[in-house]
Scaffold this motif. Structure first.
Motif, PDB file in Angstrom:
ATOM      1  N   ILE A 336       0.974  -1.220  -0.220  1.00  0.00           N
ATOM      2  CA  ILE A 336      -0.094  -0.003  -0.094  1.00  0.00           C
ATOM      3  C   ILE A 336       0.846   1.283   0.117  1.00  0.00           C
ATOM      4  O   ILE A 336       0.651   2.054  -0.702  1.00  0.00           O
ATOM      5  N   THR A 340       1.684   4.293  -3.467  1.00  0.00           N
ATOM      6  CA  THR A 340       1.444   5.705  -3.734  1.00  0.00           C
ATOM      7  C   THR A 340       2.266   6.381  -4.646  1.00  0.00           C
ATOM      8  O   THR A 340       2.132   7.293  -5.092  1.00  0.00           O
ATOM      9  N   THR A 376      -4.465  -6.148  -2.683  1.00  0.00           N
ATOM     10  CA  THR A 376      -3.502  -5.032  -1.999  1.00  0.00           C
ATOM     11  C   THR A 376      -3.243  -3.922  -3.025  1.00  0.00           C
ATOM     12  O   THR A 376      -3.294  -2.993  -2.788  1.00  0.00           O
ATOM     13  N   ILE A 379      -5.983  -1.699  -3.848  1.00  0.00           N
ATOM     14  CA  ILE A 379      -6.107  -0.768  -2.642  1.00  0.00           C
ATOM     15  C   ILE A 379      -5.127   0.362  -2.761  1.00  0.00           C
ATOM     16  O   ILE A 379      -5.396   1.304  -2.748  1.00  0.00           O
ATOM     17  N   ALA A 380      -3.828   0.046  -3.312  1.00  0.00           N
ATOM     18  CA  ALA A 380      -2.827   0.881  -3.464  1.00  0.00           C
ATOM     19  C   ALA A 380      -3.278   1.846  -4.502  1.00  0.00           C
ATOM     20  O   ALA A 380      -2.731   2.870  -4.470  1.00  0.00           O
ATOM     21  N   THR A 383      -5.104   4.795  -3.045  1.00  0.00           N
ATOM     22  CA  THR A 383      -4.851   5.418  -1.909  1.00  0.00           C
ATOM     23  C   THR A 383      -4.171   6.656  -2.240  1.00  0.00           C
ATOM     24  O   THR A 383      -3.056   6.564  -2.873  1.00  0.00           O
ATOM     25  N   GLY A 387      -1.746   7.529  -5.544  1.00  0.00           N
ATOM     26  CA  GLY A 387      -2.439   6.379  -6.162  1.00  0.00           C
ATOM     27  C   GLY A 387      -2.594   6.522  -7.693  1.00  0.00           C
ATOM     28  O   GLY A 387      -3.022   7.390  -8.293  1.00  0.00           O
ATOM     29  N   TYR A 407     -10.582  12.272  -4.484  1.00  0.00           N
ATOM     30  CA  TYR A 407      -9.926  11.864  -3.420  1.00  0.00           C
ATOM     31  C   TYR A 407     -10.874  11.412  -2.622  1.00  0.00           C
ATOM     32  O   TYR A 407     -10.921  10.291  -1.896  1.00  0.00           O
ATOM     33  N   ILE A 411     -12.887   6.903  -0.638  1.00  0.00           N
ATOM     34  CA  ILE A 411     -12.917   6.806   0.779  1.00  0.00           C
ATOM     35  C   ILE A 411     -13.671   5.264   1.041  1.00  0.00           C
ATOM     36  O   ILE A 411     -13.293   4.402   1.562  1.00  0.00           O
ATOM     37  N   VAL A 414     -12.486   1.984  -0.589  1.00  0.00           N
ATOM     38  CA  VAL A 414     -11.321   1.576   0.033  1.00  0.00           C
ATOM     39  C   VAL A 414     -11.621   0.678   0.969  1.00  0.00           C
ATOM     40  O   VAL A 414     -11.121  -0.429   1.426  1.00  0.00           O
ATOM     41  N   VAL A 418     -10.831  -3.119   1.738  1.00  0.00           N
ATOM     42  CA  VAL A 418     -10.070  -3.612   2.889  1.00  0.00           C
ATOM     43  C   VAL A 418     -10.885  -4.768   3.621  1.00  0.00           C
ATOM     44  O   VAL A 418     -10.075  -5.810   4.000  1.00  0.00           O
TER      45      VAL A 418
END
Length: 441
Positions: A336, A340, A376, A379-380, A383, A387, A407, A411, A414, A418
């Motif tokens: 993760i 970025t 994962t 998700i990354a 993020t 991202g 952005y 949320i 994500v 998870v």
């Protein structure tokens, strides 16, 4: 110099070169060959790169890569994806949030056609997003829907990223694809459930289509349904023979590519321009992946020769006293963090020489870990602050959608992802039962 010191020096040199903006395969391959040259002399430096190239050229399942990429580009460039969205538009428009739910369905089918998240993002941003905004959908919610849905492209088969993982981890591609089926569908279902509940609580986020737009003859609805089922038919023609053991993986990929080509011809959309752009794009993407795999094999060979993996395992388990599950969670957190500023391919190539042998040494299943890595990575992708999907959406979105909207939009999705990752970690059979059934059969 101690082997552990050499390994750290190699890893830090590679990261430094990547930060300078060098191409991923150039940075990794250069560090690998130069390290081999200093460790084992002229012959070692030459042989390492050469043996990696020969290993790559002899890996027969790699032929699936250009086949599936070509299939995806044919279906995308021939506008068959447009027909899919029209189908969802008509059939799902009567529900609250129905077009957003239909967009998730579109993304699942696009993933089964292409295997790359960027394809889903491009189609979602250019086809679905303007329609959703025009019909009064909340811009933050639909922006998140497209970003989350497009991330399914690297998990739902035929995932190109899982092909790369299979090469580096030396695992069967077919088992990895089958392992990604139910986690991918589960995640898509969780997205749909979230959208349905959210729009039921706040109807203004996803208004129902006006009655006049939904009142079309049943014959037209059925015609659109047939158009939307075409990609499903192509996917079935490709996967059913493979799952039943009638064809090999490479043969199934060839069936998929031929079926997509014939579908475009029969619909009258196989123009010279469509064919040219599809072949050119396929060649570019395939060559990029081959260079990256070549660099990863060379880098991994040096690490294996140094015994760096055993040293790292000793640090985590003996010196720090961490349990296997704690080490696994730290690995996922590192993905993760790297996500970025790196894409999925770069992340895998950089850490695979360390993580894959370590996961095996800790007693975890490498097929299951491939699915964990992919989720994962999804998700990354979403993020902040850097991202991958965030910047793709910023480049493709209309002017009224700002960076803040992008952005904020991701949320809740994500959190859903998870939760999906946690379920697959707690219940590994979500990923493993289908490949076990098929391959035992």
């Amino acid at each position: 110099m101690a082997y552990e010191t050499i390994a750290i020096l190699m890893f830090s040199s590679m990261m430094l070169m990547l930060l300078t903006g060098q191409r991923v395969f150039g940075a990794i391959g250069f560090v690998a060959v130069v390290s081999a040259f200093f460790l084992w002399g002229d012959r070692g430096g030459y042989d390492l790169g050469f043996s990696a190239a020969m290993k790559l050229m002899k890996w027969y399942p790699l032929l699936t890569l250009p086949m599936f990429i070509f299939m995806g580009y044919i279906l995308s460039n021939s506008k068959i994806a447009d027909d899919l969205y029209k189908m969802f538009h008509v059939w799902m428009g009567g529900l609250r949030g129905g077009l957003a739910i239909g967009t998730i369905g579109l993304m699942v089918l696009i993933s089964a056609m292409n295997g790359l998240s960027v394809a889903g993002m491009a189609i979602g941003a250019t086809i679905a997003l303007p329609e959703l905004l025009k019909r009064g959908y909340d811009k933050q919610m639909v922006t998140g829907v497209i970003q989350a849905g497009s991330s399914l492209g690297i998990l739902v088969p035929p995932s190109v990223v899982l092909v790369l993982y299979a090469m580096i981890a030396r695992q069967p591609v077919g088992q990895l694809w089958l392992a990604g089926v139910f986690p991918g569908l589960m995640m898509a279902g969780m997205f749909v459930l979230y959208i349905a509940v959210r729009c039921w609580i706040q109807p203004s986020l996803g208004p129902v289509l006006p009655k006049e737009e939904r009142d079309i003859p049943m014959s037209e609805k059925l015609a659109l349904l047939r158009a939307g089922l075409l990609p499903i038919g192509i996917f079935a023609a490709m996967m059913v023979p493979f799952v039943n053991g009638w064809t090999s993986l490479v043969e199934s990929s060839a069936i998929g590519a031929i079926a997509a080509f014939l579908a475009a011809v029969l619909k009258g959309r196989m123009t010279r321009e469509v064919f040219y752009h599809s072949v050119r794009s396929t060649l570019g993407i395939s060559c990029m992946f081959m260079w990256i795999i070549l660099a990863a094999l060379a880098f991994g060979a040096v690490f294996d020769g140094l015994g760096a993996v055993k040293a790292i395992e000793s640090v985590f388990t003996e010196q720090l006293g961490l349990s296997p599950w704690m080490i696994l969670i730290l690995m996922q957190l590192s993905f993760i963090l790297m996500g970025t500023f790196l894409d999925d391919t770069a992340m895998l190539v950089i850490v695979a020489p360390l993580y894959v042998p370590l996961v095996k040494a800790l007693g975890f299943d490498l097929i299951w870990y491939g699915v964990l890595y992919t989720i994962t990575t999804q998700i990354a992708y979403m993020t902040p602050p850097f991202g991958y999907n965030l910047f793709l959406m910023r480049a493709m979105a209309p002017p009224e959608i700002g960076l803040k909207d992008i952005y904020v939009s991701i949320i809740p999705f994500v959190f859903v992802m998870v939760l999906a990752l946690s379920l697959v970690m707690i219940f590994p059979q979500i990923a493993l039962w289908l490949p076990e059934i098929v391959y035992n059969k």
